[in-house]
Design a protein around this motif. Structure first.
Motif, PDB file in Angstrom:
ATOM      1  N   ASP A 243      -2.841 -13.333  12.032  1.00 57.34           N
ATOM      2  CA  ASP A 243      -3.862 -12.997  13.014  1.00 57.34           C
ATOM      3  C   ASP A 243      -3.735 -11.517  13.370  1.00 57.34           C
ATOM      4  O   ASP A 243      -2.806 -10.828  12.933  1.00 57.34           O
ATOM      5  N   TYR A 244      -4.674 -11.033  14.184  1.00 54.00           N
ATOM      6  CA  TYR A 244      -4.688  -9.596  14.442  1.00 54.00           C
ATOM      7  C   TYR A 244      -3.454  -9.143  15.195  1.00 54.00           C
ATOM      8  O   TYR A 244      -2.926  -8.045  14.952  1.00 54.00           O
ATOM      9  N   ALA A 245      -2.962  -9.979  16.119  1.00 54.05           N
ATOM     10  CA  ALA A 245      -1.769  -9.605  16.874  1.00 54.05           C
ATOM     11  C   ALA A 245      -0.588  -9.383  15.938  1.00 54.05           C
ATOM     12  O   ALA A 245       0.238  -8.490  16.155  1.00 54.05           O
ATOM     13  N   THR A 246      -0.517 -10.191  14.882  1.00 50.88           N
ATOM     14  CA  THR A 246       0.586 -10.079  13.925  1.00 50.88           C
ATOM     15  C   THR A 246       0.467  -8.831  13.069  1.00 50.88           C
ATOM     16  O   THR A 246       1.396  -8.036  12.964  1.00 50.88           O
ATOM     17  N   VAL A 247      -0.722  -8.640  12.443  1.00 51.54           N
ATOM     18  CA  VAL A 247      -0.837  -7.533  11.499  1.00 51.54           C
ATOM     19  C   VAL A 247      -0.896  -6.176  12.207  1.00 51.54           C
ATOM     20  O   VAL A 247      -0.435  -5.171  11.666  1.00 51.54           O
ATOM     21  N   SER A 248      -1.448  -6.129  13.430  1.00 46.37           N
ATOM     22  CA  SER A 248      -1.596  -4.845  14.107  1.00 46.37           C
ATOM     23  C   SER A 248      -0.278  -4.293  14.621  1.00 46.37           C
ATOM     24  O   SER A 248      -0.166  -3.100  14.900  1.00 46.37           O
ATOM     25  N   THR A 249       0.735  -5.150  14.735  1.00 52.23           N
ATOM     26  CA  THR A 249       2.048  -4.683  15.188  1.00 52.23           C
ATOM     27  C   THR A 249       3.023  -4.512  14.027  1.00 52.23           C
ATOM     28  O   THR A 249       4.178  -4.145  14.242  1.00 52.23           O
ATOM     29  N   ASP A 250       2.557  -4.772  12.803  1.00 53.42           N
ATOM     30  CA  ASP A 250       3.416  -4.624  11.633  1.00 53.42           C
ATOM     31  C   ASP A 250       3.595  -3.133  11.344  1.00 53.42           C
ATOM     32  O   ASP A 250       2.604  -2.415  11.125  1.00 53.42           O
ATOM     33  N   PRO A 251       4.812  -2.610  11.315  1.00 56.15           N
ATOM     34  CA  PRO A 251       5.031  -1.172  11.077  1.00 56.15           C
ATOM     35  C   PRO A 251       4.433  -0.691   9.758  1.00 56.15           C
ATOM     36  O   PRO A 251       3.974   0.453   9.663  1.00 56.15           O
ATOM     37  N   ARG A 252       4.413  -1.556   8.741  1.00 55.71           N
ATOM     38  CA  ARG A 252       3.852  -1.155   7.442  1.00 55.71           C
ATOM     39  C   ARG A 252       2.350  -0.949   7.548  1.00 55.71           C
ATOM     40  O   ARG A 252       1.788  -0.054   6.901  1.00 55.71           O
ATOM     41  N   VAL A 253       1.684  -1.773   8.350  1.00 52.10           N
ATOM     42  CA  VAL A 253       0.239  -1.628   8.534  1.00 52.10           C
ATOM     43  C   VAL A 253      -0.065  -0.353   9.298  1.00 52.10           C
ATOM     44  O   VAL A 253      -0.967   0.406   8.944  1.00 52.10           O
ATOM     45  N   ARG A 254       0.696  -0.089  10.346  1.00 46.33           N
ATOM     46  CA  ARG A 254       0.502   1.145  11.107  1.00 46.33           C
ATOM     47  C   ARG A 254       0.675   2.373  10.215  1.00 46.33           C
ATOM     48  O   ARG A 254      -0.100   3.322  10.279  1.00 46.33           O
ATOM     49  N   GLU A 255       1.683   2.325   9.370  1.00 50.50           N
ATOM     50  CA  GLU A 255       1.942   3.461   8.493  1.00 50.50           C
ATOM     51  C   GLU A 255       0.818   3.635   7.478  1.00 50.50           C
ATOM     52  O   GLU A 255       0.393   4.756   7.164  1.00 50.50           O
ATOM     53  N   ALA A 256       0.307   2.509   6.946  1.00 50.51           N
ATOM     54  CA  ALA A 256      -0.756   2.575   5.949  1.00 50.51           C
ATOM     55  C   ALA A 256      -2.024   3.193   6.521  1.00 50.51           C
ATOM     56  O   ALA A 256      -2.740   3.926   5.838  1.00 50.51           O
TER      57      ALA A 256
END
Length: 265
Positions: A243-256
């Motif tokens: 869900d969005y809460a999970t992916v938006s706090t993933d450091p790899r997603v933030r970096e991408a």
């Protein structure tokens, strides 16, 4: 990348996957565009496919809709392996896609646009010898679909006279006329103003109650608001899912996303 609060949803109503892919891979010559992607699209849920530019979103979308043939992997629709099927046959099974470019008959009324789309499920699409009046029996259903997308009061207007956002809403009505089991939307909010974005996002959320829906989207605020499930791609591979809460706090997603998209996307 601006992180927005995710909408609160319950998973109690989670249902089966209507469209699934496993190990989805596509090469263009030596270039590996998509590598070993798994994805599940569930009935009654909005699944958003996101990622920075060049992540492989469009390629995955075209693989799922059979415009590209996978180099490797398997695609299953309603329990049937469709990996080797042609797009026309898959469409008859209930998979309907949109395109980024608006596709309506501009000189025809909104009502007639939807009536044309209704010909196929009503077995009229190849009966070209029938008089135009034969479409009259489709008009009540066409009006229902126009009402569903908020366009019933404009039924007799020419499609060409609509604003861009309302043209996209008309396209949703024509896709719903095909009674999709799976609806795939390619950047449905692209080029819209703020008010149209809000209206279309609400419409997409409503439409998803009756089918499985996948959208490729860049507007992360909309993804946060209506996305039930998110798959994040980077360099053709799945970077994160949930869900969005999970992916938006993933450091790899933030970096991408850092430096790839600003807070408005």
């Amino acid at each position: 990348m601006t992180i927005h609060p995710a909408a609160v949803r319950s998973d109690a109503g989670a249902t089966r996957a209507v469209l699934s892919a496993r190990g989805l891979t596509r090469r263009f010559g030596p270039f590996l565009a998509v590598n070993n992607v798994d994805i599940d699209i569930h009935h009654g849920r909005v699944h958003a496919l996101i990622g920075p530019n060049g992540a492989g979103k469009s390629t995955v979308f075209n693989l799922l809709t059979k415009f590209y043939t996978p180099t490797a992997g398997r695609i299953v629709l309603d329990g049937t392996d469709i990996t080797a099927m042609d797009p026309a046959r898959v469409a008859r099974m209930g998979m309907v896609r949109s395109f980024q470019i608006s596709a309506t008959f501009g000189d025809m009324s909104l009502l007639d646009n939807v009536c044309i789309a209704l010909q196929r499920p009503n077995h009229l699409s190849v009966q070209f010898w029938r008089p135009l009046s034969s479409l009259d029996r489709l008009r009540p259903r066409a009006m229902e679909l126009l009402d569903r997308v908020g366009l019933a009061d404009m039924a007799q207007r020419r499609a060409a006279d609509l604003s861009y956002g309302r043209k996209r809403a008309l396209e949703i009505a024509t896709t719903l006329a095909l009674e999709p089991r799976v609806l795939l939307l390619d950047e449905p909010l692209a080029g819209m103003g703020h008010e149209d974005v809000e209206n279309m996002a609400s419409l997409i959320s409503t439409v998803a109650r009756d089918c499985a829906l996948l959208m490729v989207e860049h507007n992360l605020k909309v993804v946060a608001d209506i996305g039930d499930e998110i798959t994040v791609l980077q360099r053709g591979e799945v970077l994160a899912r949930g869900d969005y809460a999970t992916v938006s706090t993933d450091p790899r997603v933030r970096e991408a996303y850092m430096g790839s998209e600003d807070g408005g996307h």
